[in-house]
Design a protein around this motif. Structure first.
Motif, PDB file in Angstrom:
ATOM      1  N   SER A   1       3.917  60.229 136.544  1.00 29.58           N
ATOM      2  CA  SER A   1       4.061  59.220 137.594  1.00 29.58           C
ATOM      3  C   SER A   1       3.505  59.763 138.904  1.00 29.58           C
ATOM      4  CB  SER A   1       5.536  58.823 137.767  1.00 29.58           C
ATOM      5  OG  SER A   1       6.309  59.927 138.192  1.00 29.58           O
ATOM      6  N   PRO A   2       3.113  58.873 139.812  1.00 32.41           N
ATOM      7  CA  PRO A   2       2.637  59.326 141.118  1.00 32.41           C
ATOM      8  C   PRO A   2       3.758  60.005 141.906  1.00 32.41           C
ATOM      9  CG  PRO A   2       2.024  57.029 140.700  1.00 32.41           C
ATOM     10  CD  PRO A   2       3.014  57.409 139.656  1.00 32.41           C
ATOM     11  N   PRO A   3       3.428  60.858 142.863  1.00 31.02           N
ATOM     12  CA  PRO A   3       4.462  61.527 143.682  1.00 31.02           C
ATOM     13  C   PRO A   3       5.403  60.518 144.336  1.00 31.02           C
ATOM     14  CG  PRO A   3       2.295  62.485 144.104  1.00 31.02           C
ATOM     15  CD  PRO A   3       2.062  61.282 143.234  1.00 31.02           C
ATOM     16  N   GLY A   4       6.695  60.799 144.217  1.00 29.90           N
ATOM     17  CA  GLY A   4       7.701  59.949 144.843  1.00 29.90           C
ATOM     18  C   GLY A   4       8.079  58.726 144.044  1.00 29.90           C
ATOM     19  N   LYS A   5       7.364  58.457 142.968  1.00 24.24           N
ATOM     20  CA  LYS A   5       7.656  57.301 142.113  1.00 24.24           C
ATOM     21  C   LYS A   5       8.048  57.795 140.725  1.00 24.24           C
ATOM     22  CE  LYS A   5       4.734  54.086 144.679  1.00 24.24           C
ATOM     23  NZ  LYS A   5       4.551  54.999 145.809  1.00 24.24           N
ATOM     24  N   HIS A   6       8.576  56.877 139.902  1.00 17.49           N
ATOM     25  CA  HIS A   6       9.145  57.328 138.638  1.00 17.49           C
ATOM     26  C   HIS A   6       8.878  56.353 137.493  1.00 17.49           C
ATOM     27  CE1 HIS A   6      11.348  60.883 140.000  1.00 17.49           C
ATOM     28  NE2 HIS A   6      11.500  60.225 141.149  1.00 17.49           N
ATOM     29  N   VAL A   7       8.949  56.922 136.291  1.00 18.63           N
ATOM     30  CA  VAL A   7       8.916  56.159 135.044  1.00 18.63           C
ATOM     31  C   VAL A   7      10.342  56.071 134.508  1.00 18.63           C
ATOM     32  CG1 VAL A   7       8.267  56.289 132.608  1.00 18.63           C
ATOM     33  CG2 VAL A   7       6.538  56.649 134.374  1.00 18.63           C
ATOM     34  N   ILE A   8      10.745  54.868 134.121  1.00 17.00           N
ATOM     35  CA  ILE A   8      12.070  54.671 133.527  1.00 17.00           C
ATOM     36  C   ILE A   8      11.912  53.982 132.179  1.00 17.00           C
ATOM     37  CG2 ILE A   8      14.243  53.385 133.725  1.00 17.00           C
ATOM     38  CD1 ILE A   8      14.281  53.941 136.660  1.00 17.00           C
ATOM     39  N   ASN A   9      12.619  54.508 131.165  1.00 11.50           N
ATOM     40  CA  ASN A   9      12.673  53.885 129.839  1.00 11.50           C
ATOM     41  C   ASN A   9      14.014  53.191 129.667  1.00 11.50           C
ATOM     42  OD1 ASN A   9      10.191  55.263 128.938  1.00 11.50           O
ATOM     43  ND2 ASN A   9      11.462  57.101 128.865  1.00 11.50           N
ATOM     44  N   LEU A  10      13.985  51.973 129.166  1.00  4.89           N
ATOM     45  CA  LEU A  10      15.212  51.267 128.795  1.00  4.89           C
ATOM     46  C   LEU A  10      15.142  50.948 127.306  1.00  4.89           C
ATOM     47  CD1 LEU A  10      15.572  48.650 131.703  1.00  4.89           C
ATOM     48  CD2 LEU A  10      16.475  50.999 131.598  1.00  4.89           C
ATOM     49  N   PHE A  11      16.054  51.515 126.551  1.00  3.58           N
ATOM     50  CA  PHE A  11      16.171  51.201 125.124  1.00  3.58           C
ATOM     51  C   PHE A  11      17.376  50.286 124.975  1.00  3.58           C
ATOM     52  CE2 PHE A  11      16.968  51.840 120.638  1.00  3.58           C
ATOM     53  CZ  PHE A  11      15.694  51.986 120.104  1.00  3.58           C
ATOM     54  N   ILE A  12      17.127  49.056 124.505  1.00  2.00           N
ATOM     55  CA  ILE A  12      18.091  47.959 124.681  1.00  2.00           C
ATOM     56  C   ILE A  12      18.503  47.365 123.339  1.00  2.00           C
ATOM     57  CG2 ILE A  12      18.427  45.691 125.738  1.00  2.00           C
ATOM     58  CD1 ILE A  12      16.092  46.599 127.690  1.00  2.00           C
ATOM     59  N   GLN A  13      19.766  47.086 123.219  1.00  2.00           N
ATOM     60  CA  GLN A  13      20.322  46.353 122.085  1.00  2.00           C
ATOM     61  C   GLN A  13      21.361  45.352 122.614  1.00  2.00           C
ATOM     62  OE1 GLN A  13      19.815  50.036 119.050  1.00  2.00           O
ATOM     63  NE2 GLN A  13      21.245  48.475 118.502  1.00  2.00           N
TER      64      GLN A  13
ATOM     65  N   GLU B   1       0.992  55.716 126.875  1.00  2.00           N
ATOM     66  CA  GLU B   1      -0.020  54.777 127.349  1.00  2.00           C
ATOM     67  C   GLU B   1       0.166  54.523 128.844  1.00  2.00           C
ATOM     68  OE1 GLU B   1      -1.378  51.530 124.714  1.00  2.00           O
ATOM     69  OE2 GLU B   1       0.457  51.937 123.574  1.00  2.00           O
ATOM     70  N   GLU B   2      -0.946  54.510 129.566  1.00  2.00           N
ATOM     71  CA  GLU B   2      -0.931  54.246 130.997  1.00  2.00           C
ATOM     72  C   GLU B   2      -1.224  52.759 131.216  1.00  2.00           C
ATOM     73  OE1 GLU B   2      -3.244  55.727 135.058  1.00  2.00           O
ATOM     74  OE2 GLU B   2      -3.142  57.061 133.320  1.00  2.00           O
ATOM     75  N   LEU B   3      -0.172  51.959 131.189  1.00  2.00           N
ATOM     76  CA  LEU B   3      -0.318  50.505 131.288  1.00  2.00           C
ATOM     77  C   LEU B   3      -0.306  50.023 132.736  1.00  2.00           C
ATOM     78  CD1 LEU B   3       2.013  49.458 128.343  1.00  2.00           C
ATOM     79  CD2 LEU B   3      -0.452  49.858 128.305  1.00  2.00           C
ATOM     80  N   ILE B   4       0.298  50.791 133.611  1.00  2.00           N
ATOM     81  CA  ILE B   4       0.277  50.535 135.054  1.00  2.00           C
ATOM     82  C   ILE B   4      -0.366  51.763 135.683  1.00  2.00           C
ATOM     83  CG2 ILE B   4       1.687  50.178 137.115  1.00  2.00           C
ATOM     84  CD1 ILE B   4       3.782  48.830 135.329  1.00  2.00           C
ATOM     85  N   PRO B   5      -1.408  51.596 136.488  1.00  2.00           N
ATOM     86  CA  PRO B   5      -2.151  52.755 137.011  1.00  2.00           C
ATOM     87  C   PRO B   5      -1.234  53.830 137.600  1.00  2.00           C
ATOM     88  CG  PRO B   5      -3.277  50.738 137.615  1.00  2.00           C
ATOM     89  CD  PRO B   5      -1.979  50.318 136.984  1.00  2.00           C
ATOM     90  N   GLY B   6      -1.389  55.045 137.070  1.00  2.00           N
ATOM     91  CA  GLY B   6      -0.617  56.177 137.561  1.00  2.00           C
ATOM     92  C   GLY B   6       0.687  56.415 136.831  1.00  2.00           C
ATOM     93  N   PHE B   7       1.119  55.462 135.997  1.00  2.00           N
ATOM     94  CA  PHE B   7       2.400  55.574 135.282  1.00  2.00           C
ATOM     95  C   PHE B   7       2.129  55.656 133.779  1.00  2.00           C
ATOM     96  CE2 PHE B   7       3.300  53.536 139.286  1.00  2.00           C
ATOM     97  CZ  PHE B   7       4.500  54.097 139.703  1.00  2.00           C
TER      98      PHE B   7
ATOM     99  N   ASP C   1       6.652  46.919 131.172  1.00  2.00           N
ATOM    100  CA  ASP C   1       6.115  46.570 129.859  1.00  2.00           C
ATOM    101  C   ASP C   1       7.303  46.366 128.928  1.00  2.00           C
ATOM    102  OD1 ASP C   1       4.435  46.637 127.403  1.00  2.00           O
ATOM    103  OD2 ASP C   1       5.241  48.662 127.163  1.00  2.00           O
ATOM    104  N   MET C   2       7.346  45.248 128.202  1.00  2.00           N
ATOM    105  CA  MET C   2       8.482  44.964 127.336  1.00  2.00           C
ATOM    106  C   MET C   2       8.019  44.763 125.901  1.00  2.00           C
ATOM    107  SD  MET C   2      11.667  42.307 127.803  1.00  2.00           S
ATOM    108  CE  MET C   2      10.929  40.726 127.425  1.00  2.00           C
TER     109      MET C   2
ATOM    110  N   LYS D   1      12.441  47.543 123.855  1.00  2.00           N
ATOM    111  CA  LYS D   1      12.123  48.671 124.737  1.00  2.00           C
ATOM    112  C   LYS D   1      11.439  48.125 125.991  1.00  2.00           C
ATOM    113  CE  LYS D   1      11.386  53.036 125.906  1.00  2.00           C
ATOM    114  NZ  LYS D   1      10.116  53.675 125.573  1.00  2.00           N
ATOM    115  N   ILE D   2      11.961  48.488 127.143  1.00  2.00           N
ATOM    116  CA  ILE D   2      11.321  48.131 128.412  1.00  2.00           C
ATOM    117  C   ILE D   2      10.943  49.424 129.133  1.00  2.00           C
ATOM    118  CG2 ILE D   2      11.547  46.965 130.635  1.00  2.00           C
ATOM    119  CD1 ILE D   2      13.505  45.046 129.436  1.00  2.00           C
TER     120      ILE D   2
END
Length: 565
Positions: free
Chosen positions: A429-441, A62-68, A484-485, A359-360
């Motif tokens: 992701s847009p050039p130069g930017k990144h998507v990061i997943n955090l799986f948290i417990q 899902e694209e919740l933030i434009p471009g990501f 997104d959390m 999940k963040i």
């Protein structure tokens, strides 16, 4: 971006109402889509009814933030069965896997780090920094787990040898006994091929705490903690919980392109898995509808399912229904009252649906910098293609985090698995930017010190996680563009996961194989004739595996062909 390929309920109401379907599938998650593909390939008329606007369930982009583009829930692929990939020709339908090498990076606050991956020389060199003994033992550990995984293949790709209900025909009773006997004979042959020593070690792995298993193999805290995270992902268990060793195995039994234990990113995010399966289903003739929430199962007076009623009141007729929803949702919420046996309902109600997972998904303007790497940005980026383990430098730290949750509190120092799929996948992701997943417990469903419905409380926990990452990668927090959390209640509300449990129910030894979802009903059938489970709440369990969907569909085709009616 995924919505455009599918019909909405509004545009398909006439199609749904004007025919009686051979099979309906409740839920367009990957298992439901897998079931639909096999049923349609078997010649049945099939409709998939998905509540949300987007397909995939927990395997969704899902694209919740434009471009990501975020893989909102599941975020790595390995467990998808090779049989599903091959039989449905998923590569032809757009599935592209991106192998990760190295696959794991554990930074330490004292300036050390541990890299692991498919390269045996790298593993030896890296583990030797902490323990020469462990470096020598690690190949033997991996080889043993691989032997265990080969033993498990038979169990994953087959329905359970359940004793069938209400079979009056002597011919069918004998046929069922012969089939079950053949299954157990295969298991016996596999056990004999393992040998007694490995079988004893296999039983030890199944029943023991993961801490015991890992302590018997290794001495280094960082290596043990890195491996132990696989044993507690998605659970409320500690590393000291008996039976947590099985979840350790469950997370290494997958493969990528034939390479055992290798986890990969999926180009376009995890929604691409669901898209490829849905493409295979549509090619076979399945009809897939989004924005079509099922509110109730319809059952004849005779006790046989006859279709579903949608939230908008539309009644859809079918002779067979497969539910990709959780067992609780299927039998406790969608089933009309006074249909199911009380004993069955009690068992379904008391399945362990607890979750301690959050999940963040983040959009960031730069790659995190871990000073312990002591490398140039380009070289450091290569080290970060795998899973980055934050906050778990010893099994004791994992256990302390779990104890916080047992006391009703989100972990003061959460256990975080960070992944940066955009290093390998430039489409998300847009050039130069990144998507990061955090799986948290660990994050309790109902914290004792606040509520996940409180925006201030939610933000406070998110910042706690970011601050912990800052300890290992200074100024990480300042790189966050947005996030997104999904806490356990969010996973329940948004994705339909009862209790927020990513496996549709705990993966403890009391909830596996012949006991999944409940004793006596492990073979996808239910007490209601024509109603089947095809999701992760059924054998062999959770993860983006496709096995429950494939196994359930093949069983339905078998039943409809009259072999076990």
């Amino acid at each position: 971006m995924w919505r455009r390929s599918f019909s909405s309920a509004a545009g398909s109401a006439a199609v749904l109402k004007n025919q009686k379907w051979d099979a309906l599938v409740i839920g367009g998650g990957h298992n439901g889509l897998t079931a639909a593909a096999y049923l349609a390939r078997g010649g049945l008329s099939v409709a998939v009814l998905e509540r949300r606007h987007v397909l995939g369930g927990a395997a969704v982009t899902e694209e919740l933030i434009p471009g990501f583009k975020f893989s909102r829930c599941s975020y790595l692929q390995s467990l998808l069965r090779p049989s599903v990939i091959k039989e449905l020709e998923l590569a032809r339908h757009g599935l592209k896997l991106l192998k990760r090498n190295p696959s794991s990076f554990t930074p330490c606050l004292d300036g050390r780090y541990l890299l692991l991956g498919p390269n045996k020389d790298l593993n030896y060199s890296e583990i030797s920094k902490f323990s020469k003994r462990d470096a020598d033992a690690y190949p033997r550990y991996e080889a043993q787990l691989e032997r265990f995984c080969k033993f498990m293949d038979l169990l994953l790709d087959s329905p359970t040898p359940e004793i069938l209900h209400d079979i009056s025909s002597l011919k069918h009773r004998l046929g069922d006994k012969l089939k079950n006997s053949a299954f157990w004979a295969k298991c016996l042959r596999s056990a004999l091929s393992l040998g007694q020593k490995d079988m004893v070690d296999f039983m030890d792995l199944l029943f023991s705490p993961s801490s015991k298993v890992l302590n018997n193999w290794f001495e280094g805290d960082v290596l043990k903690a890195t491996l132990a995270t696989d044993a507690i992902i998605g659970t409320v268990a500690s590393v000291h919980t008996p039976g947590s060793g099985y979840v350790l195995l469950h997370h290494v039994m997958g493969e990528t392109d034939g390479d055992r234990g290798i986890w990969s990113y999926v180009e376009g995010g995890m929604g691409s898995v669901s898209m490829a399966i849905s493409n295979a289903a549509k090619e076979a003739g399945a009809h897939i509808i989004t924005n079509a929430e099922v509110s109730e199962l319809m059952v004849e007076d005779s006790g046989r399912v006859k279709g579903v009623r949608l939230a908008d009141g539309t009644c859809v007729q079918a002779s067979t229904v497969l539910s990709n929803a959780t067992p609780y949702k299927t039998f406790m919420e969608l089933m009309p009252p006074d249909i199911l046996p009380d004993e069955f309902l009690r068992a379904i109600k008391h399945v362990d649906y607890r979750s301690a997972t959050t999940k963040i998904n983040l959009a960031v303007d730069k790659i995190p910098h871990f000073p312990c790497c002591k490398l140039s940005p380009a070289e450091a980026e290569h080290q970060l293609v795998g899973t980055i383990h934050i906050g778990a430098e010893s099994m004791e730290e994992i256990d302390l985090a779990c104890q916080d949750a047992s006391n009703g509190l989100p972990s003061r120092r959460p256990i975080i698995e960070m992944t940066i799929p955009s290093i390998l996948d430039r489409t998300i992701s847009p050039p130069g930017k990144h998507v990061i997943n955090l799986f948290i417990q660990y994050t309790p469903y109902k914290p004792s010190d606040g509520s996940w419905e409180d925006p201030v409380y939610r933000e406070s926990f998110a910042q706690r996680c970011f601050a912990l990452i800052d300890e290992y990668a200074p100024q990480f927090s300042s790189s966050v563009i947005g996030y997104d959390m999904l806490t356990p209640p969010d996973l329940e509300r948004e994705i339909g996961l009862t209790g927020g449990n990513i496996f549709h129910g705990a993966m403890g030894l009391d909830s596996l194989f012949l006991l999944r979802p409940v004793k006596g009903w492990s073979n996808y059938r239910s007490p209601v004739k024509g109603l089947y489970l095809c999701g992760s709440g059924a054998h062999p369990g959770g993860g983006v595996m496709g096995a429950p969907g494939r196994n359930a569909a093949n069983l339905v085709l078998q039943d409809l062909n009259g072999q076990l009616k």
